[in-house]
Design a protein around this motif. Structure first.
Motif, PDB file in Angstrom:
ATOM      1  N   GLN A  57       0.845  -1.208   0.000  1.00 13.08           N
ATOM      2  CA  GLN A  57       0.000   0.000   0.000  1.00 13.08           C
ATOM      3  C   GLN A  57       0.876   1.253   0.000  1.00 13.08           C
ATOM      4  O   GLN A  57       0.552   2.253  -0.628  1.00 13.08           O
ATOM      5  N   LYS A  58       2.028   1.167   0.670  1.00 10.85           N
ATOM      6  CA  LYS A  58       2.980   2.300   0.654  1.00 10.85           C
ATOM      7  C   LYS A  58       3.622   2.425  -0.723  1.00 10.85           C
ATOM      8  O   LYS A  58       3.753   3.509  -1.279  1.00 10.85           O
ATOM      9  N   LEU A  59       4.016   1.261  -1.236  1.00 11.38           N
ATOM     10  CA  LEU A  59       4.728   1.230  -2.523  1.00 11.38           C
ATOM     11  C   LEU A  59       3.838   1.721  -3.671  1.00 11.38           C
ATOM     12  O   LEU A  59       4.307   2.387  -4.589  1.00 11.38           O
ATOM     13  N   TYR A  60       2.559   1.370  -3.588  1.00 11.67           N
ATOM     14  CA  TYR A  60       1.618   1.780  -4.637  1.00 11.67           C
ATOM     15  C   TYR A  60       0.616   2.758  -4.014  1.00 11.67           C
ATOM     16  O   TYR A  60      -0.590   2.515  -3.988  1.00 11.67           O
ATOM     17  N   SER A  61       1.154   3.861  -3.516  1.00 12.68           N
ATOM     18  CA  SER A  61       0.326   4.791  -2.726  1.00 12.68           C
ATOM     19  C   SER A  61      -0.730   5.500  -3.566  1.00 12.68           C
ATOM     20  O   SER A  61      -1.673   6.064  -3.029  1.00 12.68           O
ATOM     21  N   LYS A  62      -0.560   5.463  -4.887  1.00 13.63           N
ATOM     22  CA  LYS A  62      -1.582   6.105  -5.731  1.00 13.63           C
ATOM     23  C   LYS A  62      -2.804   5.206  -5.907  1.00 13.63           C
ATOM     24  O   LYS A  62      -3.876   5.678  -6.291  1.00 13.63           O
ATOM     25  N   ALA A  63      -2.630   3.933  -5.636  1.00 14.59           N
ATOM     26  CA  ALA A  63      -3.760   3.003  -5.810  1.00 14.59           C
ATOM     27  C   ALA A  63      -4.653   3.018  -4.569  1.00 14.59           C
ATOM     28  O   ALA A  63      -4.201   3.347  -3.466  1.00 14.59           O
ATOM     29  N   GLU A  64      -5.891   2.653  -4.777  1.00 21.32           N
ATOM     30  CA  GLU A  64      -6.863   2.527  -3.694  1.00 21.32           C
ATOM     31  C   GLU A  64      -6.397   1.443  -2.716  1.00 21.32           C
ATOM     32  O   GLU A  64      -6.208   0.285  -3.122  1.00 21.32           O
ATOM     33  N   PRO A  65      -6.180   1.754  -1.415  1.00 20.56           N
ATOM     34  CA  PRO A  65      -5.653   0.752  -0.468  1.00 20.56           C
ATOM     35  C   PRO A  65      -6.474  -0.539  -0.412  1.00 20.56           C
ATOM     36  O   PRO A  65      -5.908  -1.637  -0.305  1.00 20.56           O
ATOM     37  N   HIS A  66      -7.784  -0.406  -0.517  1.00 19.82           N
ATOM     38  CA  HIS A  66      -8.620  -1.616  -0.475  1.00 19.82           C
ATOM     39  C   HIS A  66      -8.388  -2.505  -1.679  1.00 19.82           C
ATOM     40  O   HIS A  66      -8.419  -3.735  -1.590  1.00 19.82           O
ATOM     41  N   LYS A  67      -8.177  -1.849  -2.803  1.00 17.80           N
ATOM     42  CA  LYS A  67      -7.926  -2.583  -4.057  1.00 17.80           C
ATOM     43  C   LYS A  67      -6.587  -3.325  -3.948  1.00 17.80           C
ATOM     44  O   LYS A  67      -6.482  -4.497  -4.326  1.00 17.80           O
ATOM     45  N   VAL A  68      -5.579  -2.664  -3.385  1.00 19.44           N
ATOM     46  CA  VAL A  68      -4.267  -3.299  -3.197  1.00 19.44           C
ATOM     47  C   VAL A  68      -4.424  -4.533  -2.320  1.00 19.44           C
ATOM     48  O   VAL A  68      -3.912  -5.611  -2.640  1.00 19.44           O
ATOM     49  N   GLU A  69      -5.160  -4.386  -1.230  1.00 20.13           N
ATOM     50  CA  GLU A  69      -5.368  -5.499  -0.304  1.00 20.13           C
ATOM     51  C   GLU A  69      -6.069  -6.676  -0.997  1.00 20.13           C
ATOM     52  O   GLU A  69      -5.623  -7.828  -0.898  1.00 20.13           O
ATOM     53  N   SER A  70      -7.147  -6.378  -1.714  1.00 18.97           N
ATOM     54  CA  SER A  70      -7.890  -7.492  -2.326  1.00 18.97           C
ATOM     55  C   SER A  70      -7.078  -8.136  -3.457  1.00 18.97           C
ATOM     56  O   SER A  70      -7.131  -9.352  -3.661  1.00 18.97           O
ATOM     57  N   ASP A  71      -6.277  -7.332  -4.170  1.00 20.21           N
ATOM     58  CA  ASP A  71      -5.413  -7.908  -5.206  1.00 20.21           C
ATOM     59  C   ASP A  71      -4.376  -8.858  -4.598  1.00 20.21           C
ATOM     60  O   ASP A  71      -4.104  -9.936  -5.130  1.00 20.21           O
ATOM     61  N   ILE A  72      -3.814  -8.440  -3.475  1.00 21.81           N
ATOM     62  CA  ILE A  72      -2.788  -9.276  -2.819  1.00 21.81           C
ATOM     63  C   ILE A  72      -3.413 -10.580  -2.325  1.00 21.81           C
ATOM     64  O   ILE A  72      -2.873 -11.663  -2.564  1.00 21.81           O
ATOM     65  N   LEU A  73      -4.558 -10.471  -1.667  1.00 22.78           N
ATOM     66  CA  LEU A  73      -5.213 -11.683  -1.151  1.00 22.78           C
ATOM     67  C   LEU A  73      -5.602 -12.612  -2.299  1.00 22.78           C
ATOM     68  O   LEU A  73      -5.456 -13.835  -2.202  1.00 22.78           O
ATOM     69  N   GLY A  74      -6.058 -12.018  -3.401  1.00 25.60           N
ATOM     70  CA  GLY A  74      -6.417 -12.819  -4.573  1.00 25.60           C
ATOM     71  C   GLY A  74      -5.199 -13.529  -5.154  1.00 25.60           C
ATOM     72  O   GLY A  74      -5.271 -14.708  -5.517  1.00 25.60           O
ATOM     73  N   TYR A  75      -4.086 -12.824  -5.205  1.00 27.76           N
ATOM     74  CA  TYR A  75      -2.874 -13.413  -5.773  1.00 27.76           C
ATOM     75  C   TYR A  75      -2.309 -14.517  -4.868  1.00 27.76           C
ATOM     76  O   TYR A  75      -1.909 -15.589  -5.341  1.00 27.76           O
ATOM     77  N   LEU A  76      -2.334 -14.277  -3.557  1.00 27.68           N
ATOM     78  CA  LEU A  76      -1.847 -15.307  -2.625  1.00 27.68           C
ATOM     79  C   LEU A  76      -2.734 -16.552  -2.695  1.00 27.68           C
ATOM     80  O   LEU A  76      -2.251 -17.687  -2.602  1.00 27.68           O
TER      81      LEU A  76
END
Lengths: 92, 365
Positions: free
Chosen positions: A60-79
């Motif tokens: 979320q820090k690294l991709y601070s321009k992206a929506e934090p919730h979207k980053v979280e759901s993308d990570i969980l989906g990828y894992l």
């Protein structure tokens, strides 16, 4: 199987990072996944030391321009996808 | 090679056709390579380097029995040092603990152990050898070392009923993958088809159990199941498409698009002693022959599935329809599907009272 955000993912036996023609790949039996940008950032943190929650905060820090919730759901989906491929072990 | 021609991703290395087992469904060709014709250590090492340069990711070391090569540890090390992911496809013998330690130290990534079924009796019936006990020992050694392992159970009418016992072996091991792979009917299996081809009800029963196991083991063990082509509605994308993903090197250095390609008359294979892997991949007639779609006839030519299954298996088309450029006859859209149907319909529901002998795969000279 839901992913526990307090668990620490690490690459399963027989799964490792590789490189070919300047392309990072995740190598596993009979399969290889191309790793680019976010996927590489996620996989390189699957070291048995970072919790899933920490990986989420990091990205979320690294991709601070992206929506934090979207980053979280993308990570969980990828894992989840990596887990289905049996590429990860999760420790408490 | 056109700019769109992708590089190969896997190099299947038949290091030798020698093998302590004599499995009646061996995928090796009918004509086995003699020991005297086998590539040297140096030739294999050169092949690994060339493959990695070409963009190959996986080296599948197979045979025959790859452990029958006395230089196997050196080959594993060289393949790994080239940057390849090294997979050993083996029966688990000849092997002891110190040899296994050497293989792991040399950089072996993954161990794929094949089983003939769930007990010594079926192992002996299928492979002509009592090797089941050794395989169970190998599983213990792998577990204690944390080596990544896939168990490969080869399925047919004589062992499909052993599903629960096979699963129990897998679950007590450290395997993270289980392949339940039905025999396909080329190579030696074609000669023994009448005794190996299962019934539809056997397969249905097995499939229901696989689905349950898959569900139960999700996240723990990856379960994969391969149906026999003869019972499929559509053909499989054989080798991921001819000359598209895989290059196979026979023990003598011939480069083939698949294990069985030598059965196709008129195909000329180039040898890695004479040409580079890249030159063979890009220009060899054998690799061009069924690459892409230009060779296709109807119904493949205009089929929506042609980019999915690439017309199926060329060797099967030859064996069943007499034409390697025909649509794979297992396809329900093939005009030759009746050939497969008539074979499947003659499978007896139970074992015949008169047992016909198997044709066992011999050892090469």
């Amino acid at each position: 199987m839901a992913i526990d955000t307090n668990s620490k993912p690490q690459l399963a036996p027989g799964v490792r990072l590789g490189e070919n023609n300047n392309q990072r790949v995740l190598l596993m039996p009979e399969r290889a996944l191309r790793l680019n940008g976010p996927s590489l950032e996620i996989v390189s943190r699957c070291d048995g030391k970072h919790t899933v929650a920490q990986i989420i905060v990091d990205l979320q820090k690294l991709y601070s321009k992206a929506e934090p919730h979207k980053v979280e759901s993308d990570i969980l989906g990828y894992l989840d996808l990596l887990q289905k491929d049996r590429a990860l072990d999760f420790t408490a | 090679m056109s700019p769109n021609q992708p590089n190969p991703l896997a190099l299947v290395c038949e290091l030798t056709h020698r093998c302590p087992l004599h499995c009646v469904y061996c995928s090796n060709p009918g004509e086995l390579a003699a020991r005297a014709t086998e590539l040297s250590t140096e030739s294999w090492i050169s092949a690994f380097h060339q493959a990695a340069q070409l963009g190959v990711l996986h080296a599948d070391l197979t045979g025959g029995e790859p452990l029958a090569r006395t230089d196997i540890v050196d080959l594993v090390r060289a393949a790994r040092n080239s940057g390849l992911y090294v997979n050993l496809i083996t029966s688990g013998l000849p092997l002891d603990e110190s040899k296994l330690d050497s293989l792991v130290a040399a950089g072996l990534d993954h161990f794929q152990l094949s089983f003939q079924g769930s007990n010594e009796q079926i192992a002996e019936q299928i492979s002509g050898t009592k090797t089941h006990g050794q395989k169970l020992k190998v599983l213990e050694w792998l577990k204690s070392r944390g080596v990544a392992v896939t168990l490969n159970f080869v399925l047919h009418r004589k062992n499909l009923h052993q599903m629960d016992e096979m699963l129990a072996i897998a679950e007590s091991s450290s395997a993270t993958r289980i392949e339940f792979a039905n025999v396909q009917y080329y190579g030696w299996a074609f000669f023994n088809r009448d005794q190996l081809l299962p019934t539809r009800s056997q397969l249905d029963e097995f499939l229901a159990k696989v689905k349950a196991a898959e569900e139960r083991l999700r996240g723990k063990v990856r379960v994969e199941y391969v149906v026999p082509d003869y019972y499929a509605k559509y053909p499989k994308p054989c080798m991921g498409g001819w000359g598209r993903k895989v290059m196979l090197i026979a023990p003598n250095g011939d480069a083939l698009p698949c294990h069985a390609a030598a059965v196709i008359p008129g195909l000329r294979f180039e040898n890695i002693r004479e040409k580079s892997l890249r030159a063979i991949w890009e220009t060899s007639e054998a690799f061009q022959e069924f690459r892409g779609e230009a060779w296709m006839a109807e119904p493949c030519k205009s089929c929506d599935r042609r980019a999915q299954d690439f017309g199926g298996c060329r060797c099967q088309a030859l064996l069943l329809a007499g034409d390697p450029a025909a649509t794979d006859p297992v396809c329900s859209l093939s005009p030759n599907r009746s050939i497969v149907d008539s074979i499947v319909q003659t499978v007896p529901a139970s074992e015949a009272p008169v047992k016909i002998g198997f044709i066992y795969r011999p050892n090469p000279a």
